[in-house]
Motif scaffolding. Sequence first.
Motif, short mmCIF file in Angstrom:
data_model
loop_
_atom_site.label_atom_id
_atom_site.label_comp_id
_atom_site.label_asym_id
_atom_site.label_seq_id
_atom_site.Cartn_x
_atom_site.Cartn_y
_atom_site.Cartn_z
N TRP A 22 -12.37 19.31 35.04
CA TRP A 22 -14.04 18.70 34.49
C TRP A 22 -14.89 19.59 35.06
CZ3 TRP A 22 -18.52 16.63 35.90
CH2 TRP A 22 -19.26 15.97 34.97
N LEU A 23 -14.94 19.58 36.34
CA LEU A 23 -16.20 20.26 36.89
C LEU A 23 -16.25 21.86 36.51
CD1 LEU A 23 -15.89 18.87 40.54
CD2 LEU A 23 -17.67 18.41 39.08
N THR A 24 -15.37 22.60 36.41
CA THR A 24 -15.07 24.00 35.84
C THR A 24 -15.50 24.15 34.48
OG1 THR A 24 -12.70 23.85 35.67
CG2 THR A 24 -13.61 24.97 37.73
N HIS A 25 -14.88 23.04 33.90
CA HIS A 25 -15.37 22.94 32.30
C HIS A 25 -16.85 22.73 32.06
CE1 HIS A 25 -14.16 21.50 28.12
NE2 HIS A 25 -14.98 22.64 28.08
N LYS A 26 -17.34 21.95 32.91
CA LYS A 26 -18.55 21.68 32.47
C LYS A 26 -19.62 22.61 33.09
CE LYS A 26 -22.35 17.85 33.32
NZ LYS A 26 -22.68 17.72 31.81
N TYR A 27 -19.40 23.24 34.44
CA TYR A 27 -20.22 23.84 34.84
C TYR A 27 -20.02 25.24 34.94
CZ TYR A 27 -22.32 19.39 36.64
OH TYR A 27 -22.90 18.15 36.73
N LEU A 28 -19.11 25.72 34.94
CA LEU A 28 -18.54 26.99 34.67
C LEU A 28 -18.31 27.59 33.19
CD1 LEU A 28 -16.51 27.75 37.75
CD2 LEU A 28 -18.89 28.43 37.58
N MET A 29 -17.51 26.89 32.44
CA MET A 29 -17.09 27.38 31.18
C MET A 29 -18.51 26.90 30.26
SD MET A 29 -13.15 25.83 31.26
CE MET A 29 -12.65 26.72 29.74
N HIS A 30 -19.01 25.99 30.23
CA HIS A 30 -20.43 25.54 29.90
C HIS A 30 -21.69 26.11 30.34
CE1 HIS A 30 -18.86 23.28 26.29
NE2 HIS A 30 -17.90 23.34 26.83
N GLY A 31 -21.35 27.16 31.37
CA GLY A 31 -22.44 27.55 32.19
C GLY A 31 -22.22 29.12 32.37
N LEU A 33 -19.88 31.12 32.64
CA LEU A 33 -18.60 32.03 31.91
C LEU A 33 -18.59 31.41 30.56
CD1 LEU A 33 -16.33 31.57 34.67
CD2 LEU A 33 -17.54 33.45 34.23
N TRP A 34 -19.97 30.97 29.98
CA TRP A 34 -19.66 30.65 28.43
C TRP A 34 -19.16 31.62 27.58
CZ3 TRP A 34 -19.71 26.82 25.15
CH2 TRP A 34 -20.18 27.04 24.03
N ILE A 35 -19.53 32.78 28.12
CA ILE A 35 -19.44 34.12 27.19
C ILE A 35 -17.87 34.19 27.22
CG2 ILE A 35 -19.02 35.67 29.25
CD1 ILE A 35 -20.91 37.13 26.51
N LEU A 36 -16.91 33.81 27.60
CA LEU A 36 -15.70 33.56 27.54
C LEU A 36 -15.30 32.14 26.82
CD1 LEU A 36 -14.19 34.63 30.91
CD2 LEU A 36 -14.31 35.98 29.25
N HIS A 37 -15.98 31.24 26.82
CA HIS A 37 -15.58 29.73 26.33
C HIS A 37 -16.19 29.63 24.93
CE1 HIS A 37 -14.07 25.93 26.41
NE2 HIS A 37 -15.38 25.08 26.41
N ARG A 38 -17.30 30.56 24.49
CA ARG A 38 -17.86 30.16 23.34
C ARG A 38 -17.21 30.60 22.25
NH1 ARG A 38 -22.36 34.38 23.19
NH2 ARG A 38 -20.55 35.60 22.33
N ASP A 39 -16.38 31.18 22.21
CA ASP A 39 -15.45 31.60 20.93
C ASP A 39 -14.63 30.41 20.61
OD1 ASP A 39 -13.62 32.06 22.90
OD2 ASP A 39 -12.52 33.71 21.84
N PHE A 54 -8.60 33.61 28.47
CA PHE A 54 -8.70 34.26 29.84
C PHE A 54 -8.51 33.28 31.04
CE2 PHE A 54 -10.02 37.97 27.77
CZ PHE A 54 -9.16 39.00 28.43
N PHE A 55 -9.12 31.99 30.70
CA PHE A 55 -9.16 30.89 31.50
C PHE A 55 -7.59 30.33 32.06
CE2 PHE A 55 -13.56 30.25 29.99
CZ PHE A 55 -14.14 30.53 31.02
N PHE A 56 -6.65 30.49 31.14
CA PHE A 56 -5.51 30.28 31.50
C PHE A 56 -5.14 31.11 32.69
CE2 PHE A 56 -0.87 31.76 31.21
CZ PHE A 56 -0.21 30.56 31.32
N LEU A 57 -5.27 32.27 32.73
CA LEU A 57 -4.96 33.43 33.91
C LEU A 57 -5.91 32.98 34.93
CD1 LEU A 57 -4.80 36.74 31.90
CD2 LEU A 57 -2.95 35.42 32.70
N ILE A 58 -6.98 32.77 34.73
CA ILE A 58 -7.82 32.33 35.96
C ILE A 58 -7.49 31.13 36.79
CG2 ILE A 58 -10.21 31.51 36.54
CD1 ILE A 58 -11.21 33.36 34.29
N PHE A 59 -7.12 30.14 36.01
CA PHE A 59 -6.59 28.50 36.51
C PHE A 59 -5.21 28.82 36.95
CE2 PHE A 59 -10.08 26.96 33.72
CZ PHE A 59 -10.65 26.63 34.64
N GLY A 63 -2.43 28.06 41.47
CA GLY A 63 -1.25 27.72 41.50
C GLY A 63 -0.04 28.65 42.21
N ILE A 64 -0.29 30.00 41.55
CA ILE A 64 0.72 31.10 41.79
C ILE A 64 0.40 31.41 43.12
CG2 ILE A 64 1.11 33.82 41.55
CD1 ILE A 64 0.22 33.13 38.45
N ALA A 65 -0.74 31.30 43.89
CA ALA A 65 -1.08 31.79 45.14
C ALA A 65 -0.49 30.77 46.15
CB ALA A 65 -2.47 31.78 45.71
#
Length: 156
Positions: A22-31, A33-39, A54-59, A63-65
Amino acid sequence: MKILIDIGLIIVAFLSMECVAWLTHKYLMHGLLWILHRDHHRKEQQGFFERNDFFFLIFALPGIACLTVGSAYGVSVVLWIGIGITLYGFCYFLIHDIFIHQRFSIFRNTDNWYLKGIRRAHKMHHKHLDKHDGECFGMLWVPFKYYMEPGQKAAK
């Protein structure tokens, strides 16, 4: 008793990811990092993949770490947290990409009140084409009003 603690860690990590999402979607993806989420909102790109993917890889990286550190160094707490994060990512893929956006033509129809509510909330989220004035940034936990049939009022 240890197994209950391990399962508890997985559950807490899983549920915490809803807050992180929720936090990353609201404040990063709609902030920032909108350039990646806009499409994802405007369907600017043709084809199967979007920049938003690309958010799939970022998120997936935390978990991988956690899975790597937890298993390689025998730190079970970190391993169980990594499992919880990874399970959330899997659920996100099933709900968001397969069920809601139908990237694969399965799970099209449902009469389940919970799944219909999630789909309604996500539809309201995508009603907004710009990064501002959005709503419903979560995935598994959305406001109660979306679980009711259209036109139905909540009991007071």
